[in-house]
Scaffold this motif. Structure first.
Motif, PDB file in Angstrom:
ATOM      1  N   PHE A   1      17.726   7.527   5.552  1.00 31.48           N
ATOM      2  CA  PHE A   1      16.470   7.443   6.273  1.00 31.48           C
ATOM      3  C   PHE A   1      15.572   8.657   6.065  1.00 31.48           C
ATOM      4  O   PHE A   1      14.492   8.720   6.621  1.00 31.48           O
ATOM      5  N   LEU A   2      16.020   9.620   5.288  1.00 28.65           N
ATOM      6  CA  LEU A   2      15.212  10.802   5.024  1.00 28.65           C
ATOM      7  C   LEU A   2      14.267  10.533   3.863  1.00 28.65           C
ATOM      8  O   LEU A   2      14.584   9.774   2.948  1.00 28.65           O
ATOM      9  N   PRO A   3      13.079  11.159   3.874  1.00 25.00           N
ATOM     10  CA  PRO A   3      12.185  10.972   2.739  1.00 25.00           C
ATOM     11  C   PRO A   3      12.774  11.621   1.486  1.00 25.00           C
ATOM     12  O   PRO A   3      13.455  12.641   1.569  1.00 25.00           O
ATOM     13  N   ARG A   4      12.537  10.990   0.367  1.00 25.05           N
ATOM     14  CA  ARG A   4      13.042  11.552  -0.884  1.00 25.05           C
ATOM     15  C   ARG A   4      12.258  12.799  -1.238  1.00 25.05           C
ATOM     16  O   ARG A   4      11.042  12.848  -1.054  1.00 25.05           O
ATOM     17  N   PRO A   5      12.924  13.806  -1.764  1.00 27.35           N
ATOM     18  CA  PRO A   5      12.181  14.991  -2.182  1.00 27.35           C
ATOM     19  C   PRO A   5      11.285  14.640  -3.360  1.00 27.35           C
ATOM     20  O   PRO A   5      11.685  13.915  -4.268  1.00 27.35           O
ATOM     21  N   GLN A   6      10.069  15.135  -3.318  1.00 30.71           N
ATOM     22  CA  GLN A   6       9.112  14.863  -4.379  1.00 30.71           C
ATOM     23  C   GLN A   6       9.441  15.698  -5.604  1.00 30.71           C
ATOM     24  O   GLN A   6       9.704  16.898  -5.487  1.00 30.71           O
ATOM     25  N   PRO A   7       9.428  15.091  -6.802  1.00 31.46           N
ATOM     26  CA  PRO A   7       9.700  15.881  -7.998  1.00 31.46           C
ATOM     27  C   PRO A   7       8.553  16.854  -8.259  1.00 31.46           C
ATOM     28  O   PRO A   7       7.419  16.631  -7.847  1.00 31.46           O
ATOM     29  N   ARG A   8       8.891  17.929  -8.942  1.00 32.48           N
ATOM     30  CA  ARG A   8       7.914  18.956  -9.266  1.00 32.48           C
ATOM     31  C   ARG A   8       6.897  18.400 -10.249  1.00 32.48           C
ATOM     32  O   ARG A   8       7.224  17.626 -11.143  1.00 32.48           O
TER      33      ARG A   8
END
Length: 176
Positions: free
Chosen positions: A90-97
């Protein structure tokens, strides 16, 4: 043995003192504890409904206390995960650089108008390098690289048309 409830104030003095009268808010808090217990599977449906009916008809805080004495006073604590109490799904995915060359390509492409097309060739070179890196590393910025490529190639094509027309005019001027 009676467990303290959040709505019970200090006990009245003397043995066998009557319990404080329950308010509507006291009854609702007791029903909330019952709902949490039912939701956690601590009560079956008939027992839950029976206790809720008794909670709404309770006259004193002592009666309410007896209805929730065998339940935790609220939902049971969830085991901690590395991300806190929230499951990772349920956590947002980390955005790629974002790829730096993709950003530079887009900036050079946008600056083609201001520089008369001089930044077109760097926009094309940086755009192709950025797309290659993005495919290899999974970084973000493909749209920026594509923007730089399109604007850069338009600038290069504009310069080629300009130089072609200039050459054609030079040939026509010398032959005539």
């Amino acid at each position: 043995m009676s467990y303290p409830t959040p709505w019970q104030g200090p006990s009245l003095p003397g043995p066998g003192a009557p319990s404080m009268l329950a308010s509507h808010a006291d009854r609702e808090r007791a029903v909330d504890v019952l709902r949490a217990g039912y939701g956690e599977g601590r009560l079956d449906h008939p027992e839950f409904e029976k206790r809720v009916a008794r909670a709404y008809s309770a006259r004193t805080v002592g009666e309410l206390s007896l209805l929730v004495a065998d339940l935790p006073q609220g939902p049971a604590a969830q085991p901690m995960t590395p991300h806190g109490p929230v499951p990772p799904a349920f956590l947002p995915r980390p955005q790629p650089r974002t790829n730096g060359k993709a950003l530079a390509s887009m900036v050079c492409g946008v600056l083609c108008v201001a520089t008369g097309g001089l930044t077109g060739l760097p926009a094309v070179i940086l755009g192709h390098m950025a797309q290659s890196e993005i495919r290899r590393t999974g970084e973000a910025g493909d749209g920026m690289a594509l923007t730089g490529l399109v604007l850069g190639w338009l600038s290069v094509a504009g310069w080629l048309v300009f130089l072609g027309l200039f050459g054609l005019l030079a040939v026509l001027a010398t032959s005539g």
